[in-house]
Design a protein around this motif. Structure first.
Motif, PDB file in Angstrom:
ATOM      1  N   ILE A  78     104.889   6.096-102.964  1.00 32.49           N
ATOM      2  CA  ILE A  78     104.154   6.131-101.695  1.00 32.49           C
ATOM      3  C   ILE A  78     102.658   5.957-101.936  1.00 32.49           C
ATOM      4  CG2 ILE A  78     103.502   7.605 -99.764  1.00 32.49           C
ATOM      5  CD1 ILE A  78     106.346   8.719 -99.804  1.00 32.49           C
ATOM      6  N   VAL A  79     102.133   6.654-102.949  1.00 33.09           N
ATOM      7  CA  VAL A  79     100.707   6.518-103.293  1.00 33.09           C
ATOM      8  C   VAL A  79     100.397   5.079-103.712  1.00 33.09           C
ATOM      9  CG1 VAL A  79      98.890   7.245-104.880  1.00 33.09           C
ATOM     10  CG2 VAL A  79     100.477   8.938-103.949  1.00 33.09           C
ATOM     11  N   GLY A  80     101.258   4.507-104.563  1.00 35.85           N
ATOM     12  CA  GLY A  80     101.060   3.132-104.992  1.00 35.85           C
ATOM     13  C   GLY A  80     101.107   2.154-103.828  1.00 35.85           C
ATOM     14  N   GLY A  81     101.968   2.417-102.851  1.00 34.63           N
ATOM     15  CA  GLY A  81     102.066   1.554-101.680  1.00 34.63           C
ATOM     16  C   GLY A  81     100.792   1.534-100.862  1.00 34.63           C
ATOM     17  N   MET A  82     100.142   2.678-100.720  1.00 33.45           N
ATOM     18  CA  MET A  82      98.877   2.749 -99.983  1.00 33.45           C
ATOM     19  C   MET A  82      97.808   1.904-100.666  1.00 33.45           C
ATOM     20  SD  MET A  82      98.865   6.846 -99.130  1.00 33.45           S
ATOM     21  CE  MET A  82      97.251   6.792 -98.362  1.00 33.45           C
ATOM     22  N   ALA A 132     103.428   1.751-109.993  1.00 28.00           N
ATOM     23  CA  ALA A 132     103.489   0.296-110.137  1.00 28.00           C
ATOM     24  C   ALA A 132     104.423  -0.324-109.105  1.00 28.00           C
ATOM     25  CB  ALA A 132     103.942  -0.073-111.546  1.00 28.00           C
ATOM     26  N   GLY A 133     105.582   0.305-108.878  1.00 24.58           N
ATOM     27  CA  GLY A 133     106.530  -0.228-107.914  1.00 24.58           C
ATOM     28  C   GLY A 133     105.983  -0.224-106.500  1.00 24.58           C
ATOM     29  N   GLY A 134     105.348   0.881-106.106  1.00 29.19           N
ATOM     30  CA  GLY A 134     104.773   0.956-104.768  1.00 29.19           C
ATOM     31  C   GLY A 134     103.646  -0.030-104.563  1.00 29.19           C
ATOM     32  N   ALA A 135     102.758  -0.156-105.560  1.00 33.48           N
ATOM     33  CA  ALA A 135     101.611  -1.052-105.440  1.00 33.48           C
ATOM     34  C   ALA A 135     102.043  -2.510-105.411  1.00 33.48           C
ATOM     35  CB  ALA A 135     100.636  -0.811-106.596  1.00 33.48           C
ATOM     36  N   THR A 136     102.911  -2.910-106.344  1.00 33.51           N
ATOM     37  CA  THR A 136     103.345  -4.312-106.379  1.00 33.51           C
ATOM     38  C   THR A 136     104.236  -4.648-105.187  1.00 33.51           C
ATOM     39  OG1 THR A 136     105.206  -3.733-107.834  1.00 33.51           O
ATOM     40  CG2 THR A 136     103.173  -4.505-108.884  1.00 33.51           C
ATOM     41  N   GLY A 137     104.962  -3.655-104.684  1.00 33.79           N
ATOM     42  CA  GLY A 137     105.778  -3.894-103.502  1.00 33.79           C
ATOM     43  C   GLY A 137     104.933  -4.211-102.288  1.00 33.79           C
ATOM     44  N   ALA A 138     103.836  -3.468-102.108  1.00 31.89           N
ATOM     45  CA  ALA A 138     102.956  -3.713-100.970  1.00 31.89           C
ATOM     46  C   ALA A 138     102.105  -4.960-101.170  1.00 31.89           C
ATOM     47  CB  ALA A 138     102.048  -2.502-100.751  1.00 31.89           C
TER      48      ALA A 138
END
Length: 242
Positions: A78-82, A132-138
């Motif tokens: 969730i943090v990575g997604g933001m 990494a997953g959240g950031a690259t996903g977004a």
């Protein structure tokens, strides 16, 4: 019309692979969609479709889900997604395309040459995998590789990993959908139309892929996917240079 037919073909193929392996829809479709559509269209579309697909696959395989892994991965995701949403809005397109091309080709070659590590890793690796997953996903619409790399080293059963990944993407995707809605990326008329049109092709791809999943291992298919990823990454490099 021709443009929408191409989108439908890409979505059907991507979710056929997703039905077999439980992941890979974004890795296949985002690079191909990005050749003719802006990332601000392609990524929200696939996020919405991935969320829907994850709910379907997760519901079918609920009993095989390893919830303890999801509880560890989700907060970091969730943090990575933001962070990824902010980067998507602020960073220029060309560097993102180059990074996405390299990212895609790396995992493509990894599949082609069978570079699959073995042995179970410590749960502490869930933190960098989630970020990494959240950031690259977004940012790229392809958050599955970090998650899958982690889960493949934690869960040995392919059906259990598919179910766990599906529910992880469902919950993580819901959070990213909220961030995208706040950023105003989900209210484009063309995007909404494309989502509705692609629901049936997505369902057909998932159904067909799931039938294959029940009858075969995914090793050979992953190599074929790897070749597609390498080709997609090379095409993105060409688009960035053009």
């Amino acid at each position: 019309m021709a443009d929408m037919i191409m989108v439908i073909c890409i979505v059907t193929s991507a979710y056929f692979i997703r039905g077999i392996t439980g992941f890979g829809s974004g890795l296949i479709s985002i690079p191909l969609l990005a050749l003719s559509h802006p990332l601000t269209f392609a990524i929200p579309l696939l996020l919405a479709l991935d969320f829907t697909a994850a709910m379907v696959l997760g519901g079918v395989n609920r009993k095989q889900t390893e919830w303890s892994e999801i509880k560890v991965l989700l907060p970091a995701g969730i943090v990575g997604g933001m962070v990824g949403v902010v980067a998507l809005l602020k960073l220029p397109t060309t560097p993102i395309l180059v990074a996405l091309g390299a990212f895609t080709m790396f995992f493509g070659f990894r599949n082609v040459f069978g570079l699959q590590p073995v042995g179970q890793i410590n749960k502490i690796w869930a933190v960098p995998a989630g970020l990494a997953g959240g950031a690259t996903g977004a940012l790229f619409g392809v958050g599955s590789p970090p998650y899958v790399m982690y889960l493949s080293r934690r869960l040995s059963d392919k059906s259990q990993m598919r179910a766990t990944f599906s529910w992880l993407i469902a919950v993580d995707g819901a959070a990213r959908l909220i961030w995208f809605a706040i950023a105003g990326l989900l209210f484009d008329g063309k995007l909404i139309t494309a989502y509705l049109v692609c629901l049936i092709p997505m369902a057909f791809g998932l159904y067909s892929g799931n039938k294959v999943h029940m009858d075969m291992t995914s090793g050979g298919m992953l190599k074929a996917v790897g070749m597609l990823l390498v080709l997609s990454g090379a095409m993105l490099f060409l688009k960035a240079v053009a």
